[in-house]
Design a protein around this motif. Structure first.
Motif, PDB file in Angstrom:
ATOM      1  N   THR A  48       0.838  -1.194   0.000  1.00  0.00           N
ATOM      2  CA  THR A  48       0.000   0.000   0.000  1.00  0.00           C
ATOM      3  C   THR A  48       0.879   1.253   0.000  1.00  0.00           C
ATOM      4  O   THR A  48       1.826   1.348   0.787  1.00  0.00           O
ATOM      5  N   LEU A  49       0.546   2.174  -0.874  1.00  0.00           N
ATOM      6  CA  LEU A  49       1.309   3.423  -0.981  1.00  0.00           C
ATOM      7  C   LEU A  49       0.344   4.591  -0.987  1.00  0.00           C
ATOM      8  O   LEU A  49      -0.743   4.522  -1.596  1.00  0.00           O
ATOM      9  N   TYR A  50       0.722   5.644  -0.284  1.00  0.00           N
ATOM     10  CA  TYR A  50      -0.113   6.833  -0.148  1.00  0.00           C
ATOM     11  C   TYR A  50       0.674   8.066  -0.564  1.00  0.00           C
ATOM     12  O   TYR A  50       1.869   8.178  -0.283  1.00  0.00           O
ATOM     13  N   TRP A  51      -0.034   9.015  -1.152  1.00  0.00           N
ATOM     14  CA  TRP A  51       0.476  10.368  -1.344  1.00  0.00           C
ATOM     15  C   TRP A  51      -0.402  11.319  -0.515  1.00  0.00           C
ATOM     16  O   TRP A  51      -1.639  11.278  -0.608  1.00  0.00           O
ATOM     17  N   TYR A  52       0.271  12.153   0.277  1.00  0.00           N
ATOM     18  CA  TYR A  52      -0.410  13.155   1.089  1.00  0.00           C
ATOM     19  C   TYR A  52       0.100  14.539   0.712  1.00  0.00           C
ATOM     20  O   TYR A  52       1.242  14.716   0.292  1.00  0.00           O
ATOM     21  N   ARG A  53      -0.721  15.528   0.947  1.00  0.00           N
ATOM     22  CA  ARG A  53      -0.306  16.935   0.857  1.00  0.00           C
ATOM     23  C   ARG A  53      -0.442  17.546   2.254  1.00  0.00           C
ATOM     24  O   ARG A  53      -1.472  17.391   2.922  1.00  0.00           O
ATOM     25  N   GLN A  54       0.625  18.215   2.677  1.00  0.00           N
ATOM     26  CA  GLN A  54       0.620  18.860   3.985  1.00  0.00           C
ATOM     27  C   GLN A  54       0.883  20.350   3.800  1.00  0.00           C
ATOM     28  O   GLN A  54       1.988  20.762   3.452  1.00  0.00           O
ATOM     29  N   ILE A  55      -0.137  21.142   4.046  1.00  0.00           N
ATOM     30  CA  ILE A  55       0.006  22.595   3.997  1.00  0.00           C
ATOM     31  C   ILE A  55       0.571  23.055   5.332  1.00  0.00           C
ATOM     32  O   ILE A  55       0.253  22.487   6.381  1.00  0.00           O
ATOM     33  N   LEU A  56       1.402  24.064   5.307  1.00  0.00           N
ATOM     34  CA  LEU A  56       2.067  24.559   6.510  1.00  0.00           C
ATOM     35  C   LEU A  56       1.058  24.845   7.615  1.00  0.00           C
ATOM     36  O   LEU A  56       0.071  25.535   7.405  1.00  0.00           O
ATOM     37  N   GLY A  57       1.313  24.249   8.772  1.00  0.00           N
ATOM     38  CA  GLY A  57       0.443  24.469   9.919  1.00  0.00           C
ATOM     39  C   GLY A  57      -0.742  23.525  10.001  1.00  0.00           C
ATOM     40  O   GLY A  57      -1.586  23.664  10.882  1.00  0.00           O
ATOM     41  N   GLN A  58      -0.782  22.563   9.096  1.00  0.00           N
ATOM     42  CA  GLN A  58      -1.886  21.614   9.087  1.00  0.00           C
ATOM     43  C   GLN A  58      -1.362  20.180   9.052  1.00  0.00           C
ATOM     44  O   GLN A  58      -0.190  19.936   8.795  1.00  0.00           O
ATOM     45  N   GLY A  59      -2.265  19.228   9.299  1.00  0.00           N
ATOM     46  CA  GLY A  59      -1.912  17.831   9.188  1.00  0.00           C
ATOM     47  C   GLY A  59      -1.972  17.363   7.750  1.00  0.00           C
ATOM     48  O   GLY A  59      -2.552  18.025   6.893  1.00  0.00           O
ATOM     49  N   PRO A  60      -1.352  16.226   7.460  1.00  0.00           N
ATOM     50  CA  PRO A  60      -1.398  15.687   6.097  1.00  0.00           C
ATOM     51  C   PRO A  60      -2.817  15.347   5.667  1.00  0.00           C
ATOM     52  O   PRO A  60      -3.628  14.891   6.477  1.00  0.00           O
TER      53      PRO A  60
ATOM     54  N   GLN B 210      -4.385   6.807  -2.800  1.00  0.00           N
ATOM     55  CA  GLN B 210      -3.933   5.558  -2.184  1.00  0.00           C
ATOM     56  C   GLN B 210      -3.869   4.471  -3.241  1.00  0.00           C
ATOM     57  O   GLN B 210      -4.815   4.298  -4.025  1.00  0.00           O
ATOM     58  N   PHE B 211      -2.745   3.748  -3.272  1.00  0.00           N
ATOM     59  CA  PHE B 211      -2.561   2.616  -4.170  1.00  0.00           C
ATOM     60  C   PHE B 211      -2.494   1.320  -3.370  1.00  0.00           C
ATOM     61  O   PHE B 211      -1.926   1.275  -2.281  1.00  0.00           O
ATOM     62  N   GLN B 212      -3.054   0.281  -3.932  1.00  0.00           N
ATOM     63  CA  GLN B 212      -2.839  -1.080  -3.465  1.00  0.00           C
ATOM     64  C   GLN B 212      -2.186  -1.801  -4.636  1.00  0.00           C
ATOM     65  O   GLN B 212      -2.815  -2.015  -5.669  1.00  0.00           O
ATOM     66  N   ASP B 213      -0.899  -2.134  -4.442  1.00  0.00           N
ATOM     67  CA  ASP B 213      -0.093  -2.609  -5.571  1.00  0.00           C
ATOM     68  C   ASP B 213      -0.147  -1.554  -6.680  1.00  0.00           C
ATOM     69  O   ASP B 213       0.121  -0.394  -6.417  1.00  0.00           O
ATOM     70  N   GLU B 214      -0.542  -1.911  -7.896  1.00  0.00           N
ATOM     71  CA  GLU B 214      -0.537  -0.915  -8.965  1.00  0.00           C
ATOM     72  C   GLU B 214      -1.896  -0.241  -9.157  1.00  0.00           C
ATOM     73  O   GLU B 214      -2.036   0.654  -9.999  1.00  0.00           O
ATOM     74  N   SER B 215      -2.878  -0.624  -8.354  1.00  0.00           N
ATOM     75  CA  SER B 215      -4.234  -0.116  -8.533  1.00  0.00           C
ATOM     76  C   SER B 215      -4.546   1.038  -7.596  1.00  0.00           C
ATOM     77  O   SER B 215      -4.182   1.006  -6.414  1.00  0.00           O
ATOM     78  N   VAL B 216      -5.272   2.020  -8.121  1.00  0.00           N
ATOM     79  CA  VAL B 216      -5.745   3.131  -7.300  1.00  0.00           C
ATOM     80  C   VAL B 216      -6.929   2.657  -6.456  1.00  0.00           C
ATOM     81  O   VAL B 216      -7.909   2.147  -6.988  1.00  0.00           O
TER      82      VAL B 216
ATOM     83  N   SER C 109       4.112   4.410   3.027  1.00  0.00           N
ATOM     84  CA  SER C 109       3.788   3.034   2.635  1.00  0.00           C
ATOM     85  C   SER C 109       3.423   2.226   3.869  1.00  0.00           C
ATOM     86  O   SER C 109       3.778   2.598   4.999  1.00  0.00           O
ATOM     87  N   ARG C 110       2.714   1.157   3.629  1.00  0.00           N
ATOM     88  CA  ARG C 110       2.227   0.342   4.739  1.00  0.00           C
ATOM     89  C   ARG C 110       2.258  -1.117   4.330  1.00  0.00           C
ATOM     90  O   ARG C 110       1.836  -1.456   3.217  1.00  0.00           O
TER      91      ARG C 110
ATOM     92  N   PHE D  62       6.404   7.049   6.708  1.00  0.00           N
ATOM     93  CA  PHE D  62       6.478   8.207   5.830  1.00  0.00           C
ATOM     94  C   PHE D  62       7.899   8.457   5.339  1.00  0.00           C
ATOM     95  O   PHE D  62       8.882   8.228   6.055  1.00  0.00           O
ATOM     96  N   GLY D  63       7.980   8.981   4.119  1.00  0.00           N
ATOM     97  CA  GLY D  63       9.240   9.477   3.605  1.00  0.00           C
ATOM     98  C   GLY D  63       9.503  10.886   4.102  1.00  0.00           C
ATOM     99  O   GLY D  63       8.669  11.475   4.797  1.00  0.00           O
ATOM    100  N   PRO D  64      10.655  11.474   3.714  1.00  0.00           N
ATOM    101  CA  PRO D  64      11.028  12.809   4.200  1.00  0.00           C
ATOM    102  C   PRO D  64      10.233  13.927   3.553  1.00  0.00           C
ATOM    103  O   PRO D  64      10.241  15.046   4.060  1.00  0.00           O
ATOM    104  N   GLY D  65       9.541  13.641   2.446  1.00  0.00           N
ATOM    105  CA  GLY D  65       8.716  14.645   1.804  1.00  0.00           C
ATOM    106  C   GLY D  65       9.442  15.449   0.741  1.00  0.00           C
ATOM    107  O   GLY D  65      10.682  15.504   0.701  1.00  0.00           O
ATOM    108  N   THR D  66       8.655  16.061  -0.130  1.00  0.00           N
ATOM    109  CA  THR D  66       9.151  17.029  -1.121  1.00  0.00           C
ATOM    110  C   THR D  66       8.459  18.350  -0.837  1.00  0.00           C
ATOM    111  O   THR D  66       7.227  18.416  -0.862  1.00  0.00           O
ATOM    112  N   ARG D  67       9.270  19.365  -0.542  1.00  0.00           N
ATOM    113  CA  ARG D  67       8.687  20.683  -0.293  1.00  0.00           C
ATOM    114  C   ARG D  67       8.637  21.441  -1.614  1.00  0.00           C
ATOM    115  O   ARG D  67       9.662  21.695  -2.232  1.00  0.00           O
TER     116      ARG D  67
END
Lengths: 116, 117
Positions: B31-43, B48-54, B94-95, B108-113
């Motif tokens: 399982t793989l996730y993409w999150y967006r975190q705006i400054l001052g807020q939670g992700p 969300q992907f499960q293997d290659e599927s959304v 990922s999980r 979680f990874g380190p993120g891309t700002r």
């Protein structure tokens, strides 16, 4: 709608004193609850989780959290704070109902500042 | 200890340009996730992907955002065209597959700002 709330934007503690970072939740079904810590310009690091069982959960770096079903809370605690604990802490949760699971919902975060 | 890798760590772009972020999850995590975190807020979950599927892309602004995980391993998140409001930290997580003992946490990874000018 499901939600996770962290009522304090910032918590200030003196080094050596106990700390508490508060979290309340509203999810459908049985809650899965997590605490994460984030250091500046870094991703989130997993601290601990509550799935079922004992209400007091122990995690990394001496942290623990107490699940309280009646108060729908999951407060993070540490008996003796360190300056290095200063960071941003996120509570997250999701519900488990009838085999279905919702997405993980994060609180807005609480900045912990530990002064020497 | 295995970690989630992300690149680049920082990206500055001008509005209307295209940007792409890459994520390599922990080996074996389906399982793989993409999150967006705006400054001052939670992700906030984008996809969300499960293997290659959304599994869930209900919060992904599909007019400008796209995500793929073609071989079920690494993943790319693209924004085209970028807008000023896209400035944020983009986190990948990922999980592993839940075990018999129950729920597993996301890592979680380190993120891309991203900064859009």
């Amino acid at each position: 709608a499901q939600s996770v709330a962290q009522p304090e934007d910032q918590v200030n503690v003196a080094e050596g004193n106990p700390l508490t970072v508060k979290c309340t939740y509203s999810v459908s079904g049985n809650p899965y609850l997590f605490w994460y810590v984030q250091y500046p310009n870094r991703g989130l690091q997993f601290l601990l989780k509550y799935i079922t069982g004992d209400n007091l959960v122990k995690g990394s770096y001496g942290f623990e959290a107490e699940f309280n079903k009646s108060q729908t809370s999951f407060h993070l605690k540490k008996p003796s704070a360190l300056v290095s604990d200063s960071a941003l802490y996120f509570c997250a949760g999701r519900g488990n109902y009838g085999g279905s699971q919702g997405n993980l919902i994060f609180g807005k975060g609480t900045k912990l500042s530990v002064k020497p | 200890e295995a970690e989630v890798a992300q690149s680049p760590r920082y990206k500055i772009t001008e509005k209307s340009q295209a940007v792409a972020f890459w994520c390599d999850p922990i080996s074996g995590h389906a399982t793989l996730y993409w999150y967006r975190q705006i400054l001052g807020q939670g992700p906030e979950l984008l996809v969300q992907f499960q293997d290659e599927s959304v599994v869930d892309d209900s919060q992904l602004p599909k007019d400008r955002f796209s995500a793929e995980r073609l071989k079920g391993v690494d993943s790319t998140l693209k924004i085209q065209p970028a807008e000023l409001g896209d400035s944020a930290m983009y986190l990948c997580a990922s999980r592993p597959t839940p075990s018999g003992t129950g729920e597993r946490p996301q890592y979680f990874g380190p993120g891309t700002r991203l900064l859009v000018l």
